[in-house]
Design a protein around this motif. Structure first.
Motif, PDB file in Angstrom:
ATOM      1  N   GLU A 102       0.831  -1.212   0.000  1.00  0.00           N
ATOM      2  CA  GLU A 102       0.000   0.000   0.000  1.00  0.00           C
ATOM      3  C   GLU A 102       0.868   1.266   0.000  1.00  0.00           C
ATOM      4  N   ASN A 103       1.978   1.246   0.756  1.00  0.00           N
ATOM      5  CA  ASN A 103       2.893   2.401   0.776  1.00  0.00           C
ATOM      6  C   ASN A 103       3.535   2.625  -0.587  1.00  0.00           C
ATOM      7  N   GLU A 104       3.989   1.535  -1.210  1.00  0.00           N
ATOM      8  CA  GLU A 104       4.592   1.644  -2.537  1.00  0.00           C
ATOM      9  C   GLU A 104       3.567   2.121  -3.562  1.00  0.00           C
ATOM     10  N   THR A 157       0.890   3.978  -3.025  1.00  0.00           N
ATOM     11  CA  THR A 157       0.623   5.401  -2.800  1.00  0.00           C
ATOM     12  C   THR A 157       1.751   6.260  -3.364  1.00  0.00           C
TER      13      THR A 157
END
Length: 68
Positions: free
Chosen positions: A38-40, A42
């Motif tokens: 999810e961080n990547e 975003t």
């Protein structure tokens, strides 16, 4: 066709590809074998948006200066 017009066409194609990839990431339709955290995801979405904005600005400036 001049070299600069070919370059502009390439920019338009790149922008189109980035827009398709952005839609794919935002909709969650990425292939399952290409898992992205999810961080990547975003961070990637933000970078793609920035690239699209830069291409839009570049194309607008070129059109203003050279009146395509």
């Amino acid at each position: 066709m001049t070299v600069i017009h070919e370059l502009v066409e390439d920019w338009i194609q790149i922008r189109s590809t980035l827009q398709r990839q952005l839609k794919m990431l935002q909709s969650g339709d990425a292939p399952s074998e290409s898992y992205i955290s999810e961080n990547e995801k975003t961070a990637t979405i933000a970078r793609i948006k920035a690239c699209i904005e830069e291409l839009n600005a570049l194309l607008k400036e070129y059109a203003r200066v050279h009146q395509l």
